[in-house]
Design a protein around this motif. Sequence first.
Motif, short mmCIF file in Angstrom:
data_model
loop_
_atom_site.label_atom_id
_atom_site.label_comp_id
_atom_site.label_asym_id
_atom_site.label_seq_id
_atom_site.Cartn_x
_atom_site.Cartn_y
_atom_site.Cartn_z
N LYS A 169 34.38 -8.95 -16.15
CA LYS A 169 33.49 -9.93 -16.80
C LYS A 169 32.02 -9.66 -16.43
O LYS A 169 31.13 -9.74 -17.29
N LEU A 170 31.78 -9.34 -15.18
CA LEU A 170 30.41 -9.04 -14.76
C LEU A 170 29.90 -7.78 -15.45
O LEU A 170 28.73 -7.72 -15.84
N GLY A 171 30.77 -6.80 -15.60
CA GLY A 171 30.38 -5.59 -16.33
C GLY A 171 30.03 -5.90 -17.77
O GLY A 171 29.08 -5.33 -18.32
N GLU A 172 30.76 -6.82 -18.38
CA GLU A 172 30.45 -7.23 -19.75
C GLU A 172 29.10 -7.94 -19.81
O GLU A 172 28.32 -7.72 -20.74
N ALA A 173 28.82 -8.78 -18.82
CA ALA A 173 27.53 -9.48 -18.78
C ALA A 173 26.39 -8.48 -18.65
O ALA A 173 25.37 -8.60 -19.34
N ILE A 174 26.57 -7.48 -17.82
CA ILE A 174 25.54 -6.45 -17.62
C ILE A 174 25.38 -5.59 -18.86
O ILE A 174 24.27 -5.17 -19.19
N ALA A 175 26.48 -5.35 -19.57
CA ALA A 175 26.39 -4.59 -20.82
C ALA A 175 25.52 -5.32 -21.84
O ALA A 175 24.82 -4.69 -22.64
N ILE A 176 25.56 -6.63 -21.81
CA ILE A 176 24.72 -7.43 -22.71
C ILE A 176 23.27 -7.40 -22.25
O ILE A 176 22.35 -7.28 -23.06
N ASN A 177 23.07 -7.53 -20.94
CA ASN A 177 21.71 -7.60 -20.39
C ASN A 177 21.68 -6.86 -19.07
O ASN A 177 22.02 -7.42 -18.03
N ASP A 178 21.26 -5.60 -19.10
CA ASP A 178 21.23 -4.77 -17.90
C ASP A 178 20.22 -5.26 -16.87
O ASP A 178 20.23 -4.81 -15.73
N GLU A 179 19.35 -6.18 -17.26
CA GLU A 179 18.35 -6.70 -16.32
C GLU A 179 18.76 -8.06 -15.74
O GLU A 179 17.93 -8.75 -15.14
N TYR A 180 20.01 -8.41 -15.85
CA TYR A 180 20.53 -9.67 -15.32
C TYR A 180 20.86 -9.45 -13.84
O TYR A 180 21.96 -9.09 -13.46
N ALA A 181 19.85 -9.69 -13.00
CA ALA A 181 19.96 -9.39 -11.57
C ALA A 181 21.11 -10.15 -10.91
O ALA A 181 21.81 -9.59 -10.05
N MET B 219 24.07 -21.87 -23.96
CA MET B 219 24.27 -20.93 -22.88
C MET B 219 24.44 -19.54 -23.48
O MET B 219 25.21 -19.34 -24.41
N SER B 220 23.73 -18.57 -22.92
CA SER B 220 23.83 -17.20 -23.43
C SER B 220 25.18 -16.59 -23.06
O SER B 220 25.86 -17.05 -22.12
N ASP B 221 25.54 -15.55 -23.78
CA ASP B 221 26.83 -14.89 -23.53
C ASP B 221 26.92 -14.33 -22.12
O ASP B 221 27.96 -14.45 -21.47
N GLU B 222 25.83 -13.72 -21.63
CA GLU B 222 25.89 -13.12 -20.30
C GLU B 222 26.04 -14.19 -19.21
O GLU B 222 26.74 -13.99 -18.22
N VAL B 223 25.43 -15.35 -19.41
CA VAL B 223 25.58 -16.43 -18.44
C VAL B 223 27.00 -17.00 -18.47
O VAL B 223 27.60 -17.27 -17.44
N ARG B 224 27.56 -17.13 -19.66
CA ARG B 224 28.94 -17.59 -19.79
C ARG B 224 29.89 -16.62 -19.09
O ARG B 224 30.78 -17.02 -18.34
N LEU B 225 29.68 -15.32 -19.30
CA LEU B 225 30.52 -14.31 -18.65
C LEU B 225 30.35 -14.35 -17.14
O LEU B 225 31.34 -14.22 -16.39
#
Length: 109
Positions: free
Chosen positions: A26-38, A1-7
Amino acid sequence: MSDEVRLYDEADQLKAAGELEEAAKKLGEAIAINDEYALAHSALAVVLQRMGKHEEALEHARKVSELEPMDPFSFTALSVTYQRAYAGTGNMDYIRLAEEAMERSRQLG
């Protein structure tokens, strides 16, 4: 599982527990990893809306429609976010924008 999915998963649990500030973080951290995570942008829009942060919520809802421009649900969710922003602020501009987003959803569907 990727970090952004875990977050995202952690944020989802926090949101369900009513811990909105932590969920937003947590969602902000996920977006910081992948800004295209819709999905994270969409969830953050919901969390921010619940917190009364309407403009910030709209930024993320708009981002989802940019990332998923052919998905009618993106525009339906954007319309709902505008409607809730209107309910929270009384700003009539949000009604027009909600109607435009819903029309875009209908065109795609």
